[in-house]
Design an enzyme around this catalytic site. Sequence first.
Site, PDB file in Angstrom:
ATOM      1  N   THR A  36      39.183  93.502 117.540  1.00 39.43           N
ATOM      2  CA  THR A  36      40.554  92.724 117.021  1.00 39.43           C
ATOM      3  C   THR A  36      40.246  91.180 116.324  1.00 39.43           C
ATOM      4  O   THR A  36      41.261  90.681 115.669  1.00 39.43           O
ATOM      5  CB  THR A  36      41.431  92.409 118.347  1.00 39.43           C
ATOM      6  OG1 THR A  36      40.531  91.920 119.439  1.00 39.43           O
ATOM      7  CG2 THR A  36      41.941  93.848 118.955  1.00 39.43           C
ATOM      8  N   GLY A 125      18.937  94.267 122.340  1.00 42.60           N
ATOM      9  CA  GLY A 125      19.936  95.735 122.107  1.00 42.60           C
ATOM     10  C   GLY A 125      21.140  95.659 123.041  1.00 42.60           C
ATOM     11  O   GLY A 125      21.470  96.842 122.824  1.00 42.60           O
ATOM     12  N   LEU A 128      25.065  92.019 124.113  1.00 41.46           N
ATOM     13  CA  LEU A 128      25.551  90.810 124.739  1.00 41.46           C
ATOM     14  C   LEU A 128      25.318  89.571 123.681  1.00 41.46           C
ATOM     15  O   LEU A 128      25.657  88.218 124.424  1.00 41.46           O
ATOM     16  CB  LEU A 128      24.905  90.625 126.183  1.00 41.46           C
ATOM     17  CG  LEU A 128      25.012  91.925 127.161  1.00 41.46           C
ATOM     18  CD1 LEU A 128      24.083  91.560 128.214  1.00 41.46           C
ATOM     19  CD2 LEU A 128      26.419  92.179 127.241  1.00 41.46           C
ATOM     20  N   ASP A 175      32.093  86.313 119.312  1.00 40.76           N
ATOM     21  CA  ASP A 175      30.805  85.970 119.951  1.00 40.76           C
ATOM     22  C   ASP A 175      30.447  84.497 120.023  1.00 40.76           C
ATOM     23  O   ASP A 175      29.951  83.875 120.986  1.00 40.76           O
ATOM     24  CB  ASP A 175      29.675  86.886 119.556  1.00 40.76           C
ATOM     25  CG  ASP A 175      29.901  88.247 119.310  1.00 40.76           C
ATOM     26  OD1 ASP A 175      30.954  88.776 120.035  1.00 40.76           O
ATOM     27  OD2 ASP A 175      29.404  88.821 118.481  1.00 40.76           O
ATOM     28  N   TYR A 225      29.685  98.965 111.404  1.00 42.43           N
ATOM     29  CA  TYR A 225      30.695  98.065 111.754  1.00 42.43           C
ATOM     30  C   TYR A 225      31.371  97.411 110.447  1.00 42.43           C
ATOM     31  O   TYR A 225      32.424  97.166 110.520  1.00 42.43           O
ATOM     32  CB  TYR A 225      29.775  96.729 112.400  1.00 42.43           C
ATOM     33  CG  TYR A 225      30.484  95.615 112.974  1.00 42.43           C
ATOM     34  CD1 TYR A 225      30.853  95.361 114.220  1.00 42.43           C
ATOM     35  CD2 TYR A 225      30.689  94.536 111.956  1.00 42.43           C
ATOM     36  CE1 TYR A 225      31.750  94.540 114.912  1.00 42.43           C
ATOM     37  CE2 TYR A 225      31.491  93.516 112.498  1.00 42.43           C
ATOM     38  CZ  TYR A 225      32.019  93.399 113.668  1.00 42.43           C
ATOM     39  OH  TYR A 225      32.751  92.370 114.009  1.00 42.43           O
TER      40      TYR A 225
HETATM   41  C1  GLA Z   1      30.480  92.425 117.796  1.00 46.39           C
HETATM   42  C2  GLA Z   1      31.075  91.285 116.686  1.00 46.39           C
HETATM   43  C3  GLA Z   1      32.267  90.661 117.184  1.00 46.39           C
HETATM   44  C4  GLA Z   1      33.364  91.687 117.670  1.00 46.39           C
HETATM   45  C5  GLA Z   1      32.904  92.826 118.405  1.00 46.39           C
HETATM   46  C6  GLA Z   1      33.883  93.983 118.488  1.00 46.39           C
HETATM   47  O1  GLA Z   1      30.341  91.896 118.890  1.00 46.39           O
HETATM   48  O2  GLA Z   1      29.956  90.160 116.576  1.00 46.39           O
HETATM   49  O3  GLA Z   1      32.724  89.742 116.051  1.00 46.39           O
HETATM   50  O4  GLA Z   1      34.073  92.131 116.129  1.00 46.39           O
HETATM   51  O5  GLA Z   1      31.547  93.248 117.784  1.00 46.39           O
HETATM   52  O6  GLA Z   1      35.009  93.576 119.291  1.00 46.39           O
END
Ligand code: GLA
Length: 388
Positions: A36, A125, A128, A175, A225
């Site tokens: 999101t 991997g 986290l 993150d 992604y």
């Molecule tokens: C990864 C990306 C985040 C986020 C998540 C999914 O961790 O780095 O910015 O988009 O995926 O929620």
Amino acid sequence: MVWENVLAKFKELFGDEGEIGVYFAPGRVNMIGEHTDYNGGHVFPCALTIGTYGVARRREDKKLRFYSMNFEQLGVIESSVVGLKPEKEADWTNYPKGVMWAFGEKGMEVTNGMDLLLFGNIPNGSGLSSSASVEVLTGYILRDQYGFEVSNQELALIGQFSENKFNGVNCGIMDQFASVFGKAENLMRLDCRSLQYKYFPWHPKDYRLVLLNSQVKHELANSAYNQRRKSCENVAEALKRRFPGVKSLRDANYDMLDDVKNEVSEEDALRAKYVIGEKYRVMEVCVALEEDDYEEVGRKMFETHHGLSKEYEVSCPELDFLNDVAKSCGVTGSRIMGGGFGGCTINLVSNELYDNFVGTAKQAYKEKFGIEPICIDVVIGDGSRRLC
Ligand code: GLA
């Protein structure tokens, strides 16, 4: 103390003269609100007590000397602050270099070199956010030792910018933001459009949060992604043409999506459907938490897993299997955590089911995939900081 060993290694390799700083930036988990962030929506992460430790010293010349205790076989990797660009051979050093480059792009040119030694205790991997923690750590060091005036918010944004533009992953802000702003014993709900955030204390008496690391990271995770992000943008564009107020999927609802479904591919519409559902779930979880209703929190987690698996399609057999085991053990909630295609599931488990669940999951997963998932208890920690 971990950092004392890291400091000792730095001194052994690079000498003990000059102004040496020891820093830490944490990894993160996300309670709910997946995929999101880059749609302008809300996320609900926290920082962990595990992350990346770094020891650094600014140099007087242009040289960069980097060493990671996680990749000792690579030895000291040398380069220069002049002409920073991503290079395959540069391996993990593309992350700190990307942040140095990003400072330059934001008008803060890094003219002095650095000796930097890292040690990360986030399993490789696992999803986290070890890369975000390295980015935030590097930014923190540059602010602290080079005198750049950047706010905490800018530190997070520069980390994201470097990941997007230097390392080629179009990630959102979650993150890096969690790594900077995390607070022990609290989750944080972040509005990824305004960057306003609110802490939510997290101390459930009868439940624990536990991660099961599938130990797989599927190839193409990064390109998939970026494709997901593109799908969201395609739908947002179609919505904007019809509804002028829409800036991103955050502003959409199911009826609006229905109105434009003939203008986008079926696949893109399905991705958007997930994102809209997830936007409601984040808010519902916040309400449930304020009412101490952990059963409702758990139900939403299962719904998110279903959406990530069947609509957003970022799951894999290993993660779906761990989710099924959680369900059959009667766990309160379970879902893919993070970007997907491997990494961990996050599980909300009642204290009395904990041992049985972890034991069953390990055994069943090993029988099916030949390796044991690694169990990591979520301990919520503070954001990035200087340790010494
Ligand atoms: C990864 C990306 C985040 C986020 C998540 C999914 O961790 O780095 O910015 O988009 O995926 O929620």
